[in-house]
Scaffold this motif. Structure first.
Motif, PDB file in Angstrom:
ATOM      1  N   LYS A   1       9.717   7.295   4.448  1.00 39.59           N
ATOM      2  CA  LYS A   1       9.709   5.913   4.750  1.00 39.59           C
ATOM      3  C   LYS A   1       9.304   5.004   3.576  1.00 39.59           C
ATOM      4  CE  LYS A   1       8.731   6.198   9.597  1.00 39.59           C
ATOM      5  NZ  LYS A   1       7.874   6.148  10.904  1.00 39.59           N
ATOM      6  N   LYS A   2       8.347   5.358   2.871  1.00 43.73           N
ATOM      7  CA  LYS A   2       7.720   4.620   1.634  1.00 43.73           C
ATOM      8  C   LYS A   2       9.017   4.655   0.485  1.00 43.73           C
ATOM      9  CE  LYS A   2       4.169   2.497   2.301  1.00 43.73           C
ATOM     10  NZ  LYS A   2       3.957   1.206   2.365  1.00 43.73           N
ATOM     11  N   SER A   3       9.630   6.063   0.325  1.00 42.65           N
ATOM     12  CA  SER A   3      10.794   6.006  -0.771  1.00 42.65           C
ATOM     13  C   SER A   3      11.720   5.170  -0.367  1.00 42.65           C
ATOM     14  CB  SER A   3      11.207   7.431  -0.640  1.00 42.65           C
ATOM     15  OG  SER A   3      11.758   8.127   0.469  1.00 42.65           O
ATOM     16  N   ILE A   4      12.275   5.203   0.944  1.00 44.92           N
ATOM     17  CA  ILE A   4      13.300   4.336   1.580  1.00 44.92           C
ATOM     18  C   ILE A   4      12.952   2.970   1.090  1.00 44.92           C
ATOM     19  CG2 ILE A   4      14.524   3.399   3.460  1.00 44.92           C
ATOM     20  CD1 ILE A   4      14.321   6.209   4.575  1.00 44.92           C
TER      21      ILE A   4
ATOM     22  N   VAL B   1      -0.297   5.077  -0.854  1.00 37.04           N
ATOM     23  CA  VAL B   1       0.590   5.635  -1.800  1.00 37.04           C
ATOM     24  C   VAL B   1       0.491   5.221  -3.390  1.00 37.04           C
ATOM     25  CG1 VAL B   1       2.407   3.908  -1.505  1.00 37.04           C
ATOM     26  CG2 VAL B   1       3.174   6.138  -2.143  1.00 37.04           C
ATOM     27  N   LEU B   2       0.710   6.241  -4.056  1.00 36.82           N
ATOM     28  CA  LEU B   2       0.412   5.937  -5.511  1.00 36.82           C
ATOM     29  C   LEU B   2       1.627   6.415  -6.219  1.00 36.82           C
ATOM     30  CD1 LEU B   2      -3.338   7.174  -6.283  1.00 36.82           C
ATOM     31  CD2 LEU B   2      -2.564   4.842  -5.876  1.00 36.82           C
ATOM     32  N   GLN B   3       1.887   5.720  -7.581  1.00 41.16           N
ATOM     33  CA  GLN B   3       3.042   6.223  -8.310  1.00 41.16           C
ATOM     34  C   GLN B   3       2.455   7.089  -9.538  1.00 41.16           C
ATOM     35  OE1 GLN B   3       6.512   3.760  -9.142  1.00 41.16           O
ATOM     36  NE2 GLN B   3       7.149   4.881 -10.928  1.00 41.16           N
ATOM     37  N   ALA B   4       2.841   8.257  -9.518  1.00 37.05           N
ATOM     38  CA  ALA B   4       2.314   9.249 -10.541  1.00 37.05           C
ATOM     39  C   ALA B   4       3.015   9.129 -11.908  1.00 37.05           C
ATOM     40  CB  ALA B   4       2.522  10.726 -10.078  1.00 37.05           C
ATOM     41  N   ASN B   5       2.191   9.404 -12.971  1.00 34.06           N
ATOM     42  CA  ASN B   5       2.792   9.273 -14.009  1.00 34.06           C
ATOM     43  C   ASN B   5       2.221  10.572 -14.820  1.00 34.06           C
ATOM     44  OD1 ASN B   5      -0.124   9.125 -15.342  1.00 34.06           O
ATOM     45  ND2 ASN B   5       0.113   6.888 -14.844  1.00 34.06           N
ATOM     46  N   LYS B   6       2.618  10.866 -16.092  1.00 35.60           N
ATOM     47  CA  LYS B   6       2.066  12.109 -17.014  1.00 35.60           C
ATOM     48  C   LYS B   6       0.605  12.383 -16.915  1.00 35.60           C
ATOM     49  CE  LYS B   6       4.315  11.088 -20.737  1.00 35.60           C
ATOM     50  NZ  LYS B   6       4.893  11.259 -22.084  1.00 35.60           N
TER      51      LYS B   6
ATOM     52  N   LEU C   1       6.229   9.254  -5.871  1.00 36.94           N
ATOM     53  CA  LEU C   1       5.109   8.615  -5.142  1.00 36.94           C
ATOM     54  C   LEU C   1       4.344   9.697  -4.417  1.00 36.94           C
ATOM     55  CD1 LEU C   1       7.384   6.024  -2.916  1.00 36.94           C
ATOM     56  CD2 LEU C   1       6.062   5.865  -5.299  1.00 36.94           C
ATOM     57  N   CYS C   2       2.743   9.732  -4.147  1.00 37.47           N
ATOM     58  CA  CYS C   2       2.049  10.606  -4.000  1.00 37.47           C
ATOM     59  C   CYS C   2       1.113   9.906  -3.181  1.00 37.47           C
ATOM     60  CB  CYS C   2       1.102  11.231  -5.299  1.00 37.47           C
ATOM     61  SG  CYS C   2       2.259  11.542  -6.346  1.00 37.47           S
ATOM     62  N   VAL C   3       0.352  10.588  -1.980  1.00 33.88           N
ATOM     63  CA  VAL C   3      -0.690  10.376  -1.266  1.00 33.88           C
ATOM     64  C   VAL C   3      -1.882  11.151  -1.625  1.00 33.88           C
ATOM     65  CG1 VAL C   3      -1.529  10.786   1.052  1.00 33.88           C
ATOM     66  CG2 VAL C   3       0.731  10.100   0.774  1.00 33.88           C
TER      67      VAL C   3
ATOM     68  N   LYS D   1      -7.185  14.972  -5.682  1.00 33.54           N
ATOM     69  CA  LYS D   1      -5.945  15.852  -5.640  1.00 33.54           C
ATOM     70  C   LYS D   1      -4.923  15.072  -4.786  1.00 33.54           C
ATOM     71  CE  LYS D   1      -7.063  18.487  -1.594  1.00 33.54           C
ATOM     72  NZ  LYS D   1      -7.145  19.969  -0.857  1.00 33.54           N
ATOM     73  N   PHE D   2      -3.441  15.697  -4.874  1.00 38.52           N
ATOM     74  CA  PHE D   2      -2.555  14.927  -4.136  1.00 38.52           C
ATOM     75  C   PHE D   2      -2.238  15.836  -2.967  1.00 38.52           C
ATOM     76  CE2 PHE D   2      -0.672  13.112  -8.260  1.00 38.52           C
ATOM     77  CZ  PHE D   2      -1.665  11.833  -8.000  1.00 38.52           C
ATOM     78  N   VAL D   3      -2.205  15.102  -1.743  1.00 38.21           N
ATOM     79  CA  VAL D   3      -1.850  16.215  -0.721  1.00 38.21           C
ATOM     80  C   VAL D   3      -0.067  15.829  -0.137  1.00 38.21           C
ATOM     81  CG1 VAL D   3      -4.109  16.046   0.311  1.00 38.21           C
ATOM     82  CG2 VAL D   3      -2.449  14.435   0.992  1.00 38.21           C
ATOM     83  N   GLY D   4       0.450  15.110  -0.735  1.00 34.95           N
ATOM     84  CA  GLY D   4       1.865  14.942  -0.670  1.00 34.95           C
ATOM     85  C   GLY D   4       2.376  14.100  -1.613  1.00 34.95           C
ATOM     86  N   LYS D   5       3.723  14.635  -1.978  1.00 34.17           N
ATOM     87  CA  LYS D   5       4.467  13.782  -3.110  1.00 34.17           C
ATOM     88  C   LYS D   5       6.105  13.746  -2.492  1.00 34.17           C
ATOM     89  CE  LYS D   5       5.016  17.295  -6.525  1.00 34.17           C
ATOM     90  NZ  LYS D   5       6.306  17.704  -6.820  1.00 34.17           N
TER      91      LYS D   5
END
Length: 218
Positions: free
Chosen positions: A120-123, A6-11, A47-49, A56-60
């Motif tokens: 689960k990661k967001s929680i 999991v990564l935290q995205a930015n601009k 948060l992104c996968v 590319k991201f496959v989930g956020k």
């Protein structure tokens, strides 16, 4: 893809965020580049996968901090704009993560593994940040059904929701499980379905503009 990170995205990730947005939602529900950038500028947590090639991201999943009480309906946002497109509250009054977006690339939706991982990661993140609750605006597309999304209309679910809107008798928790999206959220986090808000997002025709507000104490 068995091991997720999991990564935290930015601009700087805006292109990848917008590509996933286009893949994940019907056109009426896709958010603009401008709003996505504004959310990031306001401090929202995204948060992104990434995929295995990290191109590319496959989930956020997206959320912001705010204040909430399950006993105070009057102060709760009654529209998606008020729920999602506001500042990230860093004050001592912020006790909740408002989760307003969960996107999964259609090619990676099998089994719901990425979605459950991100929830689960967001929680975990909300708990680390000192939040007491997580709240989600549960989409219920089976209210009208959606051919484009291959979601069937649930006559039973629609009947129960319509009865509540007309007569005021709140559905039983098990009634909400007639909608597959709400049932998925319940299965992952055992949330409580708290309020049904009509007109929350009018352009969401499959859900009849309705959102079912769900929360969990963490």
């Amino acid at each position: 893809m068995k091991n997720f990170i999991v990564l935290q995205a930015n601009k700087l990730d805006i292109d990848k965020l917008m590509e996933l947005e286009r893949k994940s939602w019907i056109p009426e529900l896709q958010v603009s580049r401008k709003i996505t950038l504004k959310r990031l500028e306001m401090g929202h947590i995204v948060l992104c996968v990434p995929d295995s090639n990290d191109d590319k991201f496959v989930g956020k999943i997206c959320f912001r901090h705010s204040n909430f009480s399950p006993d105070d309906f009057n102060s709760f946002p009654k529209t998606f704009d008020r729920f999602a497109n506001q500042s990230h509250d860093l004050s001592h009054n912020a006790n909740t993560a408002f989760i307003y977006d969960l996107d999964i690339d259609p090619g990676h939706r099998g089994g719901g593994k990425i979605a459950s991982f991100l929830i689960k990661k967001s929680i975990e993140r909300a708990k680390k940040d000192g939040c007491k609750y997580v709240v989600g605006d549960g989409r219920c597309p089976s209210y009208n059904g959606s051919k484009r999304e291959r979601i069937k209309k649930s006559l039973g679910f629609k009947k129960i929701i319509d009865a509540y809107l007309k007569e005021g008798k709140f559905p039983k928790q098990k009634d909400f499980l007639l909608d597959p999206i709400l049932a998925f959220y319940y299965r992952i986090v055992h949330c409580k379905f708290l309020w049904v808000i009509p007109g929350f997002i009018p352009k969401d025709k499959p859900a009849g503009g309705i959102r079912v507000i769900a929360y969990k104490e963490i």
